[in-house]
Motif scaffolding. Structure first.
Motif, PDB file in Angstrom:
ATOM      1  N   HIS A 318       4.945 -12.709 -11.624  1.00  0.00           N
ATOM      2  CA  HIS A 318       5.126 -11.374 -11.057  1.00  0.00           C
ATOM      3  C   HIS A 318       4.847 -11.418  -9.560  1.00  0.00           C
ATOM      4  O   HIS A 318       3.780 -11.871  -9.126  1.00  0.00           O
ATOM      5  N   THR A 319       5.786 -10.938  -8.763  1.00  0.00           N
ATOM      6  CA  THR A 319       5.601 -10.904  -7.311  1.00  0.00           C
ATOM      7  C   THR A 319       4.413 -10.027  -6.949  1.00  0.00           C
ATOM      8  O   THR A 319       4.277  -8.908  -7.453  1.00  0.00           O
ATOM      9  N   ILE A 320       3.564 -10.536  -6.069  1.00  0.00           N
ATOM     10  CA  ILE A 320       2.432  -9.754  -5.569  1.00  0.00           C
ATOM     11  C   ILE A 320       2.406  -9.846  -4.044  1.00  0.00           C
ATOM     12  O   ILE A 320       2.582 -10.919  -3.464  1.00  0.00           O
ATOM     13  N   VAL A 321       2.240  -8.708  -3.402  1.00  0.00           N
ATOM     14  CA  VAL A 321       2.118  -8.601  -1.949  1.00  0.00           C
ATOM     15  C   VAL A 321       0.710  -8.084  -1.673  1.00  0.00           C
ATOM     16  O   VAL A 321       0.270  -7.119  -2.305  1.00  0.00           O
ATOM     17  N   HIS A 322       0.014  -8.712  -0.743  1.00  0.00           N
ATOM     18  CA  HIS A 322      -1.383  -8.314  -0.555  1.00  0.00           C
ATOM     19  C   HIS A 322      -1.890  -8.692   0.828  1.00  0.00           C
ATOM     20  O   HIS A 322      -1.294  -9.513   1.532  1.00  0.00           O
TER      21      HIS A 322
END
Length: 521
Positions: A318-322
């Motif tokens: 799952h793509t995660i941006v942080h």
């Protein structure tokens, strides 16, 4: 099992998880030695959780309305505000050198100066070394400090092929945006982001935050054991402006932070309306650089990308941006899973804790029904937090060389006194202690007695809430036999910085240069 039943079971499981979450987070806070914190979750466009834990000061609870410092989570705001100027045709990401927008920005290498674009700066592609101490509690204006960068020695003039994380270069980008917009950086952030998005409990600078009725005070602990026992040092609300504000000076509460995350997840959309330029937001979320990583855990992508103010990764497919933030006494993290419409925000008023960075994985496992592979908020967080405390302890020692016994200093103490200057780090003052028995140093708000170490080296100790550690001063003798300079190791792993005695520096400036010599006709 039918799809309908599976969805019903998942919904029930999510509700049970959220109902139990306050107890789980309070336990994690206490185990992790965190003074106070707040957490918010948005899932599928709804605020499904928002709560505070612990204390925001010595007395009052840390609530979901408590404002706290974002630190480096600010960087995405800086990039997004610049994106609005790009959308207006006033700037561009990767064609115009930043020095054309902000003429004060010049480096020693004119070729490099002519090449650096906003994308280079916001993606951390520059070769700029870390000089945060030079700007620490510095009362000079940001523009004046930027002018001093022309004296900075660069380790290389080549662009960095990996993330070379740098706060100062973000300040340059922020000031360039402010210059183009015809306003201050703070006004730019308010006009382009905070006001249009209705982030009413948000602003910039610690003095402004301190005026609010519900703000978090900063805390640190000497050791992890102290933190777990609730033994903290309370910091100060710095009344000296943060010169690199564009890298980390925004404050807000958890409700505004999770709302901001949702707007970026929706690529600039708020309540069904396109408030921020979609193309510009998308540009900040594209990979522009990569982060050098050791062997990574199997839950994540082989490497981490960096956009413009955002880290880009994958967690269990799952793509995660942080992006996290860490300033003295404060910790923050904002993460979102764009394909799952999930946003997780975390604020804390203690700098050393890994919980804000680890919590999104625990929440994703439970809300997205992912396989459980790690105890993220207990075992993993406690291990990583202890490692961070160990790193800070090592940094405080500053790796100074072993002392050589019975090697006295070579001249009278009065000969070491005077003012010493460095074009980047500013001025040190060395005086005699009141009783004349030793030396005393002062650099801006940092003061310390100097203990003789060996030969012409003396050891001091910076003891500020923000900056703690050993400092080794080695006095240098010139060709005329007088003390002319000091070499000081300011940070672990760095080369010594040379500070010239002001009389020496002035004499060198006044001395005729080779190019000034008369030429034969």
């Amino acid at each position: 099992m039918t799809a309908t039943k599976l969805a019903t079971d998942n919904c029930k499981s999510a509700k049970d998880f959220l109902a139990n979450l306050p107890e789980v987070l309070e336990k994690a806070r206490v185990e992790g030695g965190i003074k106070g914190m707040s957490v918010a979750i948005m899932h599928k466009g709804e605020l499904v959780f928002a709560e505070g834990f612990g204390k925001r000061n010595q007395i009052d609870p840390f609530t979901k309305e408590t404002v706290s410092h974002l630190a480096s989570v600010t960087k995405a705001f800086t990039a997004t505000a610049i994106g609005e100027l790009v959308a207006e045709g006033k700037m561009d990401w990767d064609k115009t050198p930043v020095s054309q927008y902000l003429p004060e920005f010049q480096l020693k290498d004119p070729v490099l100066t002519s090449q650096l674009t906003l994308a280079d700066m916001l993606a951390h592609r520059t070769p700029m070394p870390s000089i945060d101490i030079a700007w620490f509690r510095n009362k000079d204006s940001t523009r004046d400090l930027i002018k001093q960068l022309r004296h900075l020695n660069l380790p290389t003039t080549k662009m960095s092929p990996i993330v070379n994380y740098n706060n100062i270069i973000y300040a340059v980008a922020g000031e360039a945006g402010a210059e183009v917009a015809g306003m201050t950086y703070a006004e730019l952030i308010k006009a382009k982001l905070l006001e249009p998005l209705g982030l009413k409990d948000s602003g910039l600078s610690l003095p402004e935050m301190e005026k609010l009725p519900n703000f978090a005070r900063p805390y640190n602990a000497a050791t992890f054991d102290d933190a777990k026992k609730g033994v903290y040092e309370e910091g100060y609300m710095d009344d000296i402006h943060m010169a690199d504000a564009a890298a980390g000076d925004i404050y807000m509460n958890i409700l505004d932070l999770v709302k901001w995350g949702q707007v970026i997840l929706k690529e600039g959309e708020l309540d069904g309306k396109q408030v921020l330029n979609k193309k510009s937001v998308q540009e900040t979320l594209k990979p522009h650089n990569i982060k050098r990583s050791k062997a990574r855990m199997p839950e994540f992508a082989p490497t981490t990308g960096y956009g413009l103010g955002w880290f880009l990764d994958s967690y269990k497919g799952h793509t995660i941006v942080h992006h996290s933030g860490s300033n003295p006494g404060y910790r923050s993290n904002l993460a979102f899973f764009p394909d799952d419409d999930l946003v997780i925000a975390h604020l804390a008023n203690l700098q050393v804790t890994d919980l804000p960075s680890s919590l999104p994985f625990y929440i994703a496992d439970n809300l997205l029904n992912l396989p459980k592979t790690e105890d993220w908020i207990h075992e993993y967080t406690l291990k990583k937090t202890q490692e961070t405390y160990d790193i800070y302890a090592m940094m405080a020692k500053n790796d100074i060389p072993d002392r050589i016994e019975d090697k006295p200093y070579t001249r009278d103490l009065i000969d070491y006194t005077g003012e010493y200057t460095n074009p980047i780090y500013g001025k040190f003052t060395i005086t005699l202690q009141e009783d004349g028995s030793g030396l005393y140093m002062k650099m801006r708000t940092i003061e310390s007695k100097l203990e003789h170490y060996h030969y012409d080296s003396f050891k001091g100790f910076a003891h500020d809430f923000v900056l703690k550690g050993n400092l080794l001063f080695t006095f240098k003798t010139g060709s005329k036999g007088a003390v002319e300079a000091i070499e000081i190791v300011l940070s672990l792993g760095d080369d010594p910085e040379l500070f010239k005695k002001i009389e020496t520096a002035k004499a060198e400036e006044a001395a005729p240069k080779v190019e000034d010599a008369p030429k034969e006709e």
